[in-house]
Scaffold this motif. Structure first.
Motif, mmCIF file in Angstrom:
data_model
loop_
_atom_site.group_PDB
_atom_site.id
_atom_site.type_symbol
_atom_site.label_atom_id
_atom_site.label_comp_id
_atom_site.label_asym_id
_atom_site.label_seq_id
_atom_site.Cartn_x
_atom_site.Cartn_y
_atom_site.Cartn_z
ATOM 1 N N ARG A 153 0.826 -1.208 0.000
ATOM 2 C CA ARG A 153 0.000 0.000 0.000
ATOM 3 C C ARG A 153 0.862 1.260 0.000
ATOM 4 N N SER B 11 -5.316 -8.822 -1.241
ATOM 5 C CA SER B 11 -6.472 -7.946 -1.079
ATOM 6 C C SER B 11 -6.024 -6.661 -0.408
ATOM 7 N N VAL B 12 -6.946 -5.743 -0.179
ATOM 8 C CA VAL B 12 -6.616 -4.491 0.504
ATOM 9 C C VAL B 12 -5.918 -4.793 1.830
ATOM 10 N N GLN B 13 -6.511 -5.721 2.598
ATOM 11 C CA GLN B 13 -5.964 -6.032 3.920
ATOM 12 C C GLN B 13 -4.526 -6.561 3.811
ATOM 13 N N THR B 14 -4.284 -7.407 2.812
ATOM 14 C CA THR B 14 -2.940 -7.963 2.622
ATOM 15 C C THR B 14 -1.970 -6.864 2.199
ATOM 16 N N ARG B 15 -2.409 -5.981 1.323
ATOM 17 C CA ARG B 15 -1.521 -4.900 0.866
ATOM 18 C C ARG B 15 -1.242 -3.884 1.975
ATOM 19 N N ASN B 16 -2.162 -3.765 2.916
ATOM 20 C CA ASN B 16 -1.939 -2.850 4.048
ATOM 21 C C ASN B 16 -0.835 -3.350 4.969
ATOM 22 N N ARG B 17 -0.574 -4.638 4.969
ATOM 23 C CA ARG B 17 0.405 -5.229 5.889
ATOM 24 C C ARG B 17 1.619 -5.803 5.179
ATOM 25 N N GLU C 23 -10.562 -18.060 -3.971
ATOM 26 C CA GLU C 23 -10.682 -17.148 -2.844
ATOM 27 C C GLU C 23 -9.441 -16.253 -2.695
ATOM 28 N N GLU C 24 -8.299 -16.744 -3.157
ATOM 29 C CA GLU C 24 -7.123 -15.887 -3.015
ATOM 30 C C GLU C 24 -6.677 -15.243 -4.332
ATOM 31 N N GLU D 96 -7.728 -14.749 3.518
ATOM 32 C CA GLU D 96 -8.384 -14.721 2.210
ATOM 33 C C GLU D 96 -9.807 -14.179 2.281
ATOM 34 N N LEU E 124 -6.167 1.652 8.906
ATOM 35 C CA LEU E 124 -6.092 0.718 7.790
ATOM 36 C C LEU E 124 -6.703 -0.636 8.166
ATOM 37 N N THR E 125 -7.394 -1.247 7.211
ATOM 38 C CA THR E 125 -7.968 -2.565 7.489
ATOM 39 C C THR E 125 -6.868 -3.625 7.518
ATOM 40 N N VAL E 126 -6.994 -4.550 8.458
ATOM 41 C CA VAL E 126 -6.079 -5.692 8.520
ATOM 42 C C VAL E 126 -6.900 -6.935 8.850
ATOM 43 N N ASN E 127 -6.364 -8.084 8.469
ATOM 44 C CA ASN E 127 -6.975 -9.345 8.865
ATOM 45 C C ASN E 127 -6.424 -9.699 10.244
ATOM 46 N N SER F 175 -12.912 -6.000 -1.865
ATOM 47 C CA SER F 175 -12.486 -7.196 -2.606
ATOM 48 C C SER F 175 -11.832 -8.231 -1.687
ATOM 49 N N GLY F 176 -11.396 -7.814 -0.511
ATOM 50 C CA GLY F 176 -10.804 -8.775 0.430
ATOM 51 C C GLY F 176 -11.824 -9.306 1.430
ATOM 52 N N LEU G 77 -15.119 -11.696 1.535
ATOM 53 C CA LEU G 77 -15.928 -12.606 0.735
ATOM 54 C C LEU G 77 -17.275 -12.863 1.409
#
Lengths: 291, 158
Positions: free
Chosen positions: A82, A106-112, A194-195, B47, B58-61, B133-134, B136
């Motif tokens: 990000r 995804s957005v969440q993955t790119r944020n971290r 899904e990924e 996922e 910021l959003t995080v999982n 998009s992240g 589902l």
């Protein structure tokens, strides 16, 4: 559903020297940790069970994106996808790496997740390596006994494998300036799962003598997800050198790229898509030179 | 290997001083230790987005964040959206537009939408789609979710 991870000792060093000395001390038993988007998944899958986690996020030396007067772009190990994608320090000529960063997760993955982490995981399907291969990036590897800089084309050795030693930290990516009249692009498309893993990724940088005759001075092509590791399409690059980049030549180059790719699963389809994407990438990179 | 870690963290506006195990995930801290069960566990591998929370904007999982590393951070979970018994416009719109079916993706979906609207109050449909998009939705109620986010954006603009 994956829930638990093994027990470990957690370190959060605040200097690079400290991080390196921890890595040397717990050699082979420690895992470097930044965004965690790959490391924690691998731990949940029991692919790795590190006894020590060294979280490097508090190491200031590993931050930052800087562009030098000599035209070199430096990306620190902690720069997330990000941060890179929205960075104003990145000149337009390196936009293709932003495209690759935006193709990750995804957005969440790119944020971290970090670009350096994407390289270190060394997935054959990773998105930033093909772009970095085309950009001829250097990688600085630092350990307690010294440092070395390697070209990214010499880094990957197989699926999820690379030359990084268990005492080394990949501290930064160094992208050299591009010759005049150069254009680059990263194109990709993904499996619909899904990924949304990348099925074929193509990074291209082409440089021409001048805009009128379009004679290819140099071309670099990185391919992702079509070989055991991210690869340079060297035969295609050699073929393009010195040729006028017209539609015919680009079509032939795309054929060569498809032939030198080494996909294992869905090989026929992937090869066909290497052809399609390489052709598009070369044409669009050329258009970008014209501006 | 039993080094407990002390953290200070702000969750939904409240400050907490906590002692956590190194291998505790943020998701487990929220659900098991603090009882904030609005944050869901589904895939566990980053996922599906059911465990999405907002960390420093910021959003995080949260299934892929260690509790140990949230020291000094500000975290918003779905429980932090309503104020004084009033639902957040996004929560209202999700109900009004029928954007909640089984509900399992809803907290994450709403938090991803909130993170978007906080930065971009008037997003295009394309921007909304990228922002979620992240996340589902296995009931596949995406059209109504999209409609709900658009409607919340309009409400929040007034």
């Amino acid at each position: 559903m994956l829930k638990r991870i093994n027990k470990f000792e957690y370190f959060a060093p605040s200097t690079l020297a400290e991080a390196i000395s921890l890595l040397a001390e717990y050699k082979g038993k420690a895992k470097l940790y930044a965004g965690g988007t790959d490391v924690l998944v691998q731990m949940k899958q029991r692919k790795i069970t590190p006894e020590y986690i060294i979280d490097i996020k508090n190491v200031p030396e590993l931050n930052g994106i800087t562009y030098s007067p000599e035209g070199e772009l430096r990306i620190g190990a902690l720069v997330t996808h990000r941060q890179f994608a929205i960075s104003k320090n990145v000149p337009e000529k390196f936009t293709m790496l932003k495209e690759a960063s935006l193709a990750v997760g995804s957005v969440q993955t790119r944020n971290r997740g970090t670009i350096v982490g994407n390289i270190c995981t060394s997935s054959p399907a990773a998105d930033t390596p093909p772009a970095l291969l085309a950009l001829d990036a250097g990688l600085k590897l630092v350990s307690s006994t010294g440092e070395r800089t390697v070209k990214i084309c010499d880094f990957f050795t197989g699926p999820f494998k690379n030359i990084l030693k268990d005492t080394e930290i990949l501290t930064e990516i160094l992208i050299p300036d591009l010759p005049e009249n150069s254009g680059g692009i990263y194109l990709w498309h993904s499996k619909i799962t899904e990924e949304d893993e990348t099925l074929v990724g193509v990074g291209v940088v082409v440089s021409v003598d001048n805009l009128q005759n379009k004679v290819c001075k140099q071309a670099r092509i990185g391919l992702g997800s079509v070989a055991p590791a991210p690869m340079r399409a060297v035969k295609t690059e050699d073929f393009l050198k010195g040729k006028i980049l017209d539609e015919d030549t680009i079509g032939q180059a795309a054929e060569i790229a498809a032939n030198e790719s080494l996909p294992r699963s869905r090989a026929e389809y992937r090869k066909e898509m290497v052809k399609v994407q390489t052709k598009r990438a070369l044409s669009q990179a050329l258009k970008r030179i014209e501006g | 290997m039993d080094n407990k870690i002390n953290i200070k963290v702000n969750i939904n506006g409240d400050d907490y001083s906590l002692e956590v195990e190194p291998n505790t995930l943020l998701l487990d801290l929220l659900r098991n230790k603090l009882g904030l069960t609005g944050t869901k566990l589904a895939c566990g591998t980053g996922e599906c987005g059911a465990c999405t929370v907002i960390m420093d904007g910021l959003t995080v999982n949260s299934c892929l964040v260690l509790a140990a590393e949230v020291d000094g951070k500000n975290i918003t979970t779905i429980e932090g959206l309503s104020k004084n018994g009033e639902l957040h416009p996004l929560q209202e719109s999700f109900i009004e537009e029928g954007a909640v079916q089984c509900g399992f993706c809803t907290p994450g979906m709403i938090l991803s939408s909130k993170a978007l609207l906080d930065k971009n109050p008037n997003p295009t449909d394309e921007e909304i789609k990228i922002a979620i998009s992240g996340n589902l939705c296995r009931c596949t109620g995406y059209k109504k979710i999209l409609k709900a986010i658009r409607s919340a954006a309009q409400k929040m603009a007034c």
